[in-house]
Design an enzyme around this catalytic site. Structure first.
Site, mmCIF file in Angstrom:
data_model
loop_
_atom_site.group_PDB
_atom_site.id
_atom_site.type_symbol
_atom_site.label_atom_id
_atom_site.label_comp_id
_atom_site.label_asym_id
_atom_site.label_seq_id
_atom_site.Cartn_x
_atom_site.Cartn_y
_atom_site.Cartn_z
ATOM 1 N N HIS A 16 0.837 -1.196 0.000
ATOM 2 C CA HIS A 16 0.000 0.000 0.000
ATOM 3 C C HIS A 16 0.875 1.250 0.000
ATOM 4 C CE1 HIS A 16 -0.399 0.736 4.678
ATOM 5 N NE2 HIS A 16 0.847 0.622 4.301
ATOM 6 N N CYS A 35 5.558 5.810 4.830
ATOM 7 C CA CYS A 35 4.359 5.154 4.293
ATOM 8 C C CYS A 35 3.863 5.840 3.032
ATOM 9 C CB CYS A 35 3.253 5.135 5.341
ATOM 10 S SG CYS A 35 3.669 4.072 6.712
ATOM 11 N N HIS A 41 4.847 0.042 -0.325
ATOM 12 C CA HIS A 41 5.667 -0.843 0.499
ATOM 13 C C HIS A 41 4.729 -1.914 1.039
ATOM 14 C CE1 HIS A 41 3.848 2.025 3.257
ATOM 15 N NE2 HIS A 41 3.851 1.031 4.120
ATOM 16 N N HIS A 43 3.285 -5.063 3.804
ATOM 17 C CA HIS A 43 3.095 -5.519 5.186
ATOM 18 C C HIS A 43 2.624 -6.964 5.161
ATOM 19 C CE1 HIS A 43 3.369 -1.619 7.225
ATOM 20 N NE2 HIS A 43 2.704 -1.107 6.201
ATOM 21 N N ASP A 81 -4.856 -10.458 -0.537
ATOM 22 C CA ASP A 81 -3.553 -11.106 -0.443
ATOM 23 C C ASP A 81 -2.762 -10.954 -1.744
ATOM 24 O OD1 ASP A 81 -1.597 -12.610 0.860
ATOM 25 O OD2 ASP A 81 -2.411 -14.518 0.133
ATOM 26 N N HIS A 82 -1.503 -10.526 -1.621
ATOM 27 C CA HIS A 82 -0.622 -10.312 -2.773
ATOM 28 C C HIS A 82 -1.172 -9.282 -3.752
ATOM 29 C CE1 HIS A 82 1.308 -13.743 -0.983
ATOM 30 N NE2 HIS A 82 2.359 -13.523 -1.742
ATOM 31 N N GLU A 126 -0.933 -4.333 11.606
ATOM 32 C CA GLU A 126 -0.080 -3.912 10.487
ATOM 33 C C GLU A 126 1.384 -4.221 10.800
ATOM 34 O OE1 GLU A 126 -1.014 -0.415 7.717
ATOM 35 O OE2 GLU A 126 0.351 0.370 9.224
HETATM 36 NI NI NI Z 1 2.463 0.803 5.580
#
Ligand code: NI
Length: 137
Positions: A16, A35, A41, A43, A81-82, A126
């Protein structure tokens, strides 16, 4: 009658980027820091979904956790996911993909899908130390 809270944990990985398109680069950098990285990037999110209700007298279950697992995977996890949340998930084209907003989004995906008991909370970790919890209010 006794009410019991049961929880299923799932893990998913997403990318995100946090930013507000109404702000300039400096404002975004100031508020979101790392962020705000342009290309995003990732998580490894931990999702915890809690359902509450009275245990069924025949099974002793509030909800069969195998069933809850399948619902979470099919209705929520598989969409996230992914994925790069900002690009792949329409909801996050208009909502910043913070842990707060991810929890709200997953609640919306699940709230009408729970066959027994009632959805109580959606938690999104997160990082090890930070999580957001939504209870539908
Ligand atoms: Ni983040």
């Amino acid at each position: 009658m006794p009410k019991v809270y049961v929880t299923r944990r799932e893990v998913f990985s997403s990318a995100h980027r946090l930013f507000n398109s109404d702000w300039n680069e400096n404002q975004n950098e100031e508020i979101f820091g790392k962020c705000n990285n342009f290309y995003g990037h990732g998580h490894n999110y931990i999702l915890e979904v809690t359902v509450f209700g009275e245990p069924n007298p025949e099974t002793g279950y509030v909800i069969d956790l195998k069933i809850l697992k399948d619902i979470i995977r099919e209705k929520a996890k598989n969409h996230l996911d992914h994925k790069h949340l900002n690009f792949d998930v329409d909801y996050f084209k208009t909502h910043n993909p913070t842990a707060e907003n991810i929890a709200i989004y997953i609640w919306k995906l699940l709230e009408n899908e729970i066959p027994s008991g009632k959805l109580y909370s959606v938690k999104i970790y997160e990082t090890e130390n930070n999580y957001a919890e939504y209870r539908g209010e």
